[in-house]
Motif scaffolding. Structure first.
Motif, PDB file in Angstrom:
ATOM      1  N   SER A   1       5.500  12.685 -40.266  1.00  0.00           N
ATOM      2  CA  SER A   1       4.855  13.763 -41.019  1.00  0.00           C
ATOM      3  C   SER A   1       5.835  14.874 -41.369  1.00  0.00           C
ATOM      4  CB  SER A   1       3.706  14.355 -40.201  1.00  0.00           C
ATOM      5  OG  SER A   1       2.684  13.399 -40.040  1.00  0.00           O
TER       6      SER A   1
ATOM      7  N   SER B   1       0.013  18.295 -44.826  1.00  0.00           N
ATOM      8  CA  SER B   1       1.212  17.498 -44.548  1.00  0.00           C
ATOM      9  C   SER B   1       1.250  16.237 -45.404  1.00  0.00           C
ATOM     10  CB  SER B   1       1.271  17.122 -43.062  1.00  0.00           C
ATOM     11  OG  SER B   1       0.256  16.193 -42.744  1.00  0.00           O
ATOM     12  N   HIS B   2       2.418  15.653 -45.459  1.00  0.00           N
ATOM     13  CA  HIS B   2       2.638  14.358 -46.103  1.00  0.00           C
ATOM     14  C   HIS B   2       3.226  13.450 -45.033  1.00  0.00           C
ATOM     15  CE1 HIS B   2       1.907  15.756 -50.211  1.00  0.00           C
ATOM     16  NE2 HIS B   2       2.424  16.904 -49.773  1.00  0.00           N
ATOM     17  N   GLU B   3       3.135  12.155 -45.271  1.00  0.00           N
ATOM     18  CA  GLU B   3       3.623  11.209 -44.276  1.00  0.00           C
ATOM     19  C   GLU B   3       4.436  10.105 -44.938  1.00  0.00           C
ATOM     20  OE1 GLU B   3       1.927   8.424 -40.694  1.00  0.00           O
ATOM     21  OE2 GLU B   3       0.769  10.099 -41.414  1.00  0.00           O
TER      22      GLU B   3
ATOM     23  N   ASP C   1       5.426   7.315 -49.612  1.00  0.00           N
ATOM     24  CA  ASP C   1       4.263   7.524 -48.759  1.00  0.00           C
ATOM     25  C   ASP C   1       3.245   6.438 -49.092  1.00  0.00           C
ATOM     26  OD1 ASP C   1       2.873   8.295 -51.077  1.00  0.00           O
ATOM     27  OD2 ASP C   1       2.538  10.346 -50.414  1.00  0.00           O
TER      28      ASP C   1
ATOM     29  N   ASN D   1       4.039   7.806 -53.620  1.00  0.00           N
ATOM     30  CA  ASN D   1       4.787   8.988 -54.024  1.00  0.00           C
ATOM     31  C   ASN D   1       6.191   8.831 -53.455  1.00  0.00           C
ATOM     32  OD1 ASN D   1       2.623  10.549 -55.324  1.00  0.00           O
ATOM     33  ND2 ASN D   1       1.730  10.526 -53.278  1.00  0.00           N
TER      34      ASN D   1
ATOM     35  N   LEU E   1       5.212  13.645 -56.674  1.00  0.00           N
ATOM     36  CA  LEU E   1       3.818  13.232 -56.583  1.00  0.00           C
ATOM     37  C   LEU E   1       3.369  12.711 -57.944  1.00  0.00           C
ATOM     38  CD1 LEU E   1       2.535  16.361 -54.642  1.00  0.00           C
ATOM     39  CD2 LEU E   1       3.176  14.143 -53.677  1.00  0.00           C
TER      40      LEU E   1
END
Length: 162
Positions: free
Chosen positions: A56, A68-70, A105, A109, A126
């Motif tokens: 993350s 958050s992004h992962e 992700d 993305n 994104l």
């Protein structure tokens, strides 16, 4: 940079480092037209792709996991579907010159190194964002970390996913 801390694996098994021809690093630099950061080369030699347990990260100024992004997976230097060579060729027109996708992700993305800058920052693109900032510029790209080292050191484990 503490690479071991993020526990990169494939299917739960630790990923081996890149075992192939060292010329492959030069081939990637030639394809991109820019030198690779030493820290990224070190990462590939240690973990040639895979999913990090500490996956993350946050946009700048955020620390809430709701924002958050992962990382789904880092691209590999080895041949295959998740190869960084294929990612670069697939995303070159969209991301631009000197941009090297290094991971994705779960929504595909792209997390990338901007090799046009020194040191190369890590950014995220994104594909489904149509927002504009206060200057009317697209916000589909954003800075994640000032360097690859800072990116690796900033990865965290989202306790909501355990």
């Amino acid at each position: 940079m503490n690479i071991a801390r993020i526990n990169v694996n494939t299917g739960g098994d630790p990923t081996p480092g890149y075992q192939g021809d060292e010329g492959r690093f030069r081939d990637l630099e030639a394809l991109v037209g820019k030198p690779l950061p030493a820290s990224y080369i070190e990462f590939l030699r240690t973990h040639d792709g895979g999913h990090p347990e500490a996956s993350s990260f946050f946009p700048p100024g955020e620390d809430d996991y709701d924002y958050s992004h992962e990382i789904n997976s880092f691209y590999t230097l080895s041949d295959g579907k998740a190869c960084v060579f294929n990612a670069f060729k697939s995303w070159r027109e969209t991301l631009g010159e000197g941009i090297l996708p290094i991971a994705n992700d779960s929504g595909n993305n792209q997390i990338y190194l901007d090799l046009n800058e020194t040191p190369p920052p890590v950014c995220m693109w994104l594909h489904d964002v149509e927002e504009l900032d206060e200057n009317g510029e697209s916000v589909e790209d954003f800075l994640v970390a000032d360097s690859f080292e800072a990116f690796i050191d900033g990865l965290t484990i989202d306790l909501n996913l355990i």
